[in-house]
Design a protein around this motif. Structure first.
Motif, PDB file in Angstrom:
ATOM      1  N   ALA A  59     -21.212 -28.941  30.225  1.00 30.73           N
ATOM      2  CA  ALA A  59     -21.187 -30.353  29.819  1.00 30.73           C
ATOM      3  C   ALA A  59     -19.959 -30.697  28.985  1.00 30.73           C
ATOM      4  O   ALA A  59     -19.556 -31.862  28.921  1.00 30.73           O
ATOM      5  N   GLU A  60     -19.372 -29.691  28.369  1.00 25.82           N
ATOM      6  CA  GLU A  60     -18.163 -29.908  27.570  1.00 25.82           C
ATOM      7  C   GLU A  60     -16.889 -29.624  28.384  1.00 25.82           C
ATOM      8  O   GLU A  60     -15.794 -29.690  27.847  1.00 25.82           O
ATOM      9  N   ASP A  61     -17.080 -29.268  29.656  1.00 28.77           N
ATOM     10  CA  ASP A  61     -15.974 -28.960  30.563  1.00 28.77           C
ATOM     11  C   ASP A  61     -15.063 -27.871  30.001  1.00 28.77           C
ATOM     12  O   ASP A  61     -13.841 -27.952  30.060  1.00 28.77           O
ATOM     13  N   VAL A  62     -15.722 -26.828  29.458  1.00 30.06           N
ATOM     14  CA  VAL A  62     -15.000 -25.678  28.905  1.00 30.06           C
ATOM     15  C   VAL A  62     -14.968 -24.585  29.968  1.00 30.06           C
ATOM     16  O   VAL A  62     -15.956 -24.354  30.668  1.00 30.06           O
ATOM     17  N   LYS A  63     -13.867 -23.896  30.099  1.00 30.78           N
ATOM     18  CA  LYS A  63     -13.765 -22.798  31.052  1.00 30.78           C
ATOM     19  C   LYS A  63     -14.593 -21.624  30.532  1.00 30.78           C
ATOM     20  O   LYS A  63     -14.342 -21.111  29.441  1.00 30.78           O
ATOM     21  N   SER A  64     -15.577 -21.212  31.316  1.00 28.44           N
ATOM     22  CA  SER A  64     -16.551 -20.213  30.852  1.00 28.44           C
ATOM     23  C   SER A  64     -15.931 -18.854  30.510  1.00 28.44           C
ATOM     24  O   SER A  64     -16.413 -18.150  29.639  1.00 28.44           O
ATOM     25  N   SER A  65     -14.845 -18.510  31.162  1.00 31.38           N
ATOM     26  CA  SER A  65     -14.204 -17.224  30.872  1.00 31.38           C
ATOM     27  C   SER A  65     -13.422 -17.256  29.558  1.00 31.38           C
ATOM     28  O   SER A  65     -13.008 -16.210  29.059  1.00 31.38           O
ATOM     29  N   GLN A  66     -13.266 -18.439  28.985  1.00 30.69           N
ATOM     30  CA  GLN A  66     -12.474 -18.560  27.765  1.00 30.69           C
ATOM     31  C   GLN A  66     -13.298 -18.875  26.523  1.00 30.69           C
ATOM     32  O   GLN A  66     -12.732 -19.105  25.460  1.00 30.69           O
TER      33      GLN A  66
END
Length: 136
Positions: A59-66
């Motif tokens: 929902a925060e459009d954060v890259k999950s690997s980071q």
């Protein structure tokens, strides 16, 4: 009375504190589970659920690997010991609006108990009661 020890899941899927949200997501998908217990130096440090990943990563459009798992995990997890009565577990889950509890014995992770575990016990008790009622 039924105790946590009698119905808890002993095979707890965990992930290390240093891993990222992508690592957690892959395990959740592969194991078809809804949460992981986060370990730091072999001790429970928190829980990360599918909901945490949706709300704090997707929902925060954060890259999950980071994003590190320690940044999105729930740190204030609730726990019980194996001797806790099931009625107390139900009350604790309802009071805290949660679906799972970690089971600790001498600060060591020995299991988890979920709404599914509780539903299975209730179903068994209802079936036994119905059978006894039919016999009588």
């Amino acid at each position: 009375m039924t105790q946590v020890r009698d119905i808890m899941e002993k095979n707890v899927i965990t992930i290390d504190y240093t891993k990222n949200a992508l690592d957690a997501s892959k395990i959740l998908k592969e194991k078809e589970i809804s949460f992981l217990v986060i370990l730091k130096d072999g001790k429970p440090e928190g829980i990360v659920s599918e909901g945490d990943i949706v709300r704090k990563v997707a929902a925060e459009d954060v890259k999950s690997s980071q994003i590190q798992i320690k940044e999105i995990m729930s740190k204030n997890f609730k726990w019980v010991n194996p001797e806790t009565e099931v009625e107390q577990v139900i009350q604790k889950m309802l009071n805290n609006n949660i679906r799972c509890l970690i089971v600790l014995e001498d600060e060591k992770l020995v299991g988890v108990i979920t709404q599914t575990n509780l539903s299975e016990v209730l179903r068994s008790k209802l079936l036994i009661t119905a059978t006894v009622d039919n016999i009588i």
